[in-house]
Design an enzyme around this catalytic site. Structure first.
Site, PDB file in Angstrom:
ATOM      1  N   LEU A 210     -15.822 -74.663 -46.090  1.00 45.80           N
ATOM      2  CA  LEU A 210     -14.759 -75.443 -46.907  1.00 45.80           C
ATOM      3  C   LEU A 210     -14.620 -74.981 -48.607  1.00 45.80           C
ATOM      4  CD1 LEU A 210     -14.084 -79.009 -45.834  1.00 45.80           C
ATOM      5  CD2 LEU A 210     -12.005 -76.797 -45.953  1.00 45.80           C
ATOM      6  N   CYS A 211     -16.285 -74.860 -48.957  1.00 46.16           N
ATOM      7  CA  CYS A 211     -17.104 -73.909 -50.047  1.00 46.16           C
ATOM      8  C   CYS A 211     -15.939 -73.314 -50.405  1.00 46.16           C
ATOM      9  CB  CYS A 211     -17.800 -74.262 -50.084  1.00 46.16           C
ATOM     10  SG  CYS A 211     -18.756 -73.723 -48.713  1.00 46.16           S
ATOM     11  N   THR A 212     -15.717 -71.717 -49.616  1.00 48.92           N
ATOM     12  CA  THR A 212     -15.113 -70.901 -50.353  1.00 48.92           C
ATOM     13  C   THR A 212     -13.667 -70.964 -50.380  1.00 48.92           C
ATOM     14  OG1 THR A 212     -16.281 -69.664 -48.496  1.00 48.92           O
ATOM     15  CG2 THR A 212     -14.783 -68.462 -49.691  1.00 48.92           C
TER      16      THR A 212
END
Lengths: 449, 183
Positions: A210-212
């Site tokens: 998700l952080c990507t």
């Protein structure tokens, strides 16, 4: 076509298989006209899925002498289906796939009767599935396969020697394609590995961190997933994203385009958006045709015994040259879904507490601290404390009553076993038979012949 | 097998109406594996689990985490777990229901924890995930931000981050965002 010879010529090719003896035939093959006629009259096949594979399967089965077919599918026809789901026409868009597919095949192949079911496979009663001789699967999801497999395996019964009873085996023929690749397999629950025995064959799904997505998108797919998984929730608080709603899809596409522009990433298109969000895999008509042909042939062989069946998993790869291979996978003897489980005979008076104690001493189990579940009914949980408390009152009740007074049933237990002083956790299937209830067990053991 | 089908079909024709229908509830392999995971839970002491739909629905549950050290000491954070029938082939869906000022959890409750997505493997279990979530509170990480602003503050000014976390947990604004009290 000369009409005068219509009757004999119709099954001419099939007759070569079914009317003559052979050396490579299956067990119990009994060639003759009766076999051909019985195949038409008594074999009832369910086709699950009326998509790319399902259309092919229905056509192939109908042309192979099967006359009692049913088909189930929950989808309606979309424009993008038309290139390969050849039973559908432009004017069919929006209609249920199962209904149109059944109608089209019946129009073309005389004598065949196809009953369509528009709806979810989970919404049918279990009894619905028990009616069929063979179930042919043309599906694209692990969930659906796993469900049908569990249903088919639930009909399976074992004798006291842990041998599968032939009359309870519900054969499945499973096909699947992805672009140039495909597989066809024969599942005879209790004999060949079931879907769950070999679920590890499926590669894990690709999921982006998700952080990507939120911070460092690098591909068009990252931008699409950002719009789909993060931006959607931010803007539509609480409203669920519906992948089948074109408005929703359009919104995700527009957001993905904005995102891609911001980071200078090329390649976001509407069809890629659909592909990423709905996990669409490219489909090739010829691959479907090849896999369906293999599945239909296996169905015919299973039903008639005219040849030995595929043992038990065929892979086809047409991406570079053409490669096919048949692998014989083996059953997982301890499979929770198709395995026999451990047979235990009990008195109807035994309480759940006593039963749990008995598992500890049972030579095949040696299971301590057992938690017990019976068909979605958690009878006793050792942990966590909230569940232990909720199920504790069951301990003093008779197991027979807790399981709805069925004389023969399966349940599952988890706990710890110790082998050579090493403690390991175990999840086991048990076949429970209650003794001396209206002579039911006596009848049962006598019925093996 | 056709003989078998024929025999069965004949039997059915004879005994058309008989037979009490047994409605077996199907338990998926995923549910059974989850049953084992749950019965073997060994959570950190400050975590608890509850089952809002009762003892027979293990596929949907809530985990409450009360960090016992670090920036989030004293707070109470609730997560919902949704487990698929093909668990453990697929990771559970986990959301944080408590609005939190955290670099790895966004304001919608999405959680950036590698084992929930790209690094999920069927050998992992519910216990691993709970430990992973617990760890997010003791060691928030500015490298994998979902809340960009919180991550930047943690990286550049840990003192300010600490006071922002306090303000959020006691119920107050950090920047434009109002956080409900969770202490």
């Amino acid at each position: 076509m000369a009409d005068t010879e219509a009757q004999p010529s119709r099954s001419r090719d099939l007759d070569k298989l079914l009317l003559r003896p052979g050396n490579l035939v299956g067990a119990n093959f009994d060639p003759g006209e009766e076999l051909r006629d019985d195949l038409a009259k008594y074999a009832k096949v369910l086709v699950v899925g009326a998509g790319g594979l399902g259309c092919e399967l229905l056509k192939d089965l109908a042309l192979s002498g099967f006359q009692n077919l049913e088909v189930i599918d929950m989808d309606r026809i979309e424009v993008t289906n038309l290139n390969r789901q050849f039973l559908f026409r432009f004017e069919d868009v929006g209609k249920p796939k199962a209904e149109v597919a059944a109608k089209r095949v019946m129009e073309r192949v005389s004598g065949v009767n196809i009953k369509p079911h528009y709806g979810r496979i989970e919404d049918k009663e279990i009894d619905f599935y028990s009616d069929f001789s063979i179930i042919a699967l043309g599906l694209d999801s692990i969930e659906a396969r796993s469900y049908i497999n569990a249903v088919a395996c639930s009909f399976l019964e074992y004798d006291s020697d842990d041998k599968a009873r032939e009359e309870t085996i519900k054969p499945m023929v499973d096909g699947g394609t992805e672009g140039f690749k495909g597989h066809a397999r024969v599942i005879l629950p209790g004999v060949t590995p079931c879907f769950e025995c070999t679920i590890w064959l499926f590669p894990p799904q690709v999921k982006f961190p998700l952080c990507t997505l939120a911070e460092t998108p690098r591909t068009a797919a990252h931008c699409i997933e950002y719009a789909h998984l993060i931006k959607w929730d931010e803007v539509h608080s609480g409203k669920a994203f519906d992948p089948d709603d074109p408005e929703h899809m359009k919104w995700v596409y527009n957001e993905a385009v904005k995102r891609a522009e911001l980071f200078g990433i090329p390649g976001v298109t509407y069809s890629l958006t659909q592909g990423v969000v709905k996990n669409i895999i490219p489909a090739i008509a010829s691959t479907n045709a090849i896999i369906s042909a293999a599945c239909t042939l296996e169905t015919l062989k299973l039903a008639s015994g005219c040849s030995k069946t595929l043992s038990n998993y065929l892979t086809y790869n047409g991406a570079e040259g053409l490669h096919t291979k048949v692998t014989e996978f083996v059953r997982d003897k301890d499979c929770l879904v198709c395995g026999p489980g451990v047979l235990i005979e009990l008195e109807t008076s035994i309480t759940l507490q006593k039963f749990i104690g008995l598992l500890e001493e049972h030579p095949k189990l040696l299971l301590s601290k057992a938690s017990v579940t019976h068909q979605r009914n958690n009878l006793y949980m050792q942990a966590p404390p909230v569940l232990e408390e909720m199920t504790r009152s069951n301990l003093s009740l008779p197991l027979f009553d807790l399981m709805g007074k069925t004389t023969k049933t399966t349940l599952h237990v988890t706990g710890t076993t110790s082998k050579n002083d090493k403690k390991t956790s175990a999840l086991r299937k048990l076949r429970v038979v209650f003794k001396g209830v209206d002579g039911v067990t006596d009848m049962d053991t006598a019925g093996g012949a | 097998m056709i003989k078998l089908f024929k025999v069965k079909e004949k039997q059915k024709e004879l005994a058309e109406s008989a037979n009490g229908k047994s409605s077996i509830k199907k338990q998926s392999a995923g549910e059974l594996r989850l049953h084992r995971d749950i019965s073997e839970l060994n959570m950190p002491k400050s975590c608890s689990i509850s089952f809002p739909n009762g003892k027979d629905d293990l596929m949907n549950f809530e985990v409450t985490i009360r960090p016992d050290e670090g920036y989030y000491l004293g707070g109470t954070f609730m997560f919902t777990f949704q487990v698929s029938p093909i668990y453990p082939h697929e990771a559970p869906k986990v959301k944080c229901k408590t609005k939190v000022y955290h670099p790895n959890i966004d304001l919608e409750g999405n959680v950036c924890l590698n084992i929930l997505r790209e690094d999920w493997k069927p050998v992992l279990n519910i216990n691993t995930i709970i430990y992973g979530l617990f760890h997010l509170f003791t060691e928030p990480n500015s490298e994998d931000p979902l809340n960009h602003d919180a991550a930047a503050v943690l990286r550049d000014n840990p003192k300010l981050f600490e006071s922002n976390v306090r303000r959020a947990m006691t119920g107050g604004y950090v920047g434009q965002t109002l956080f409900p009290r969770c202490i």
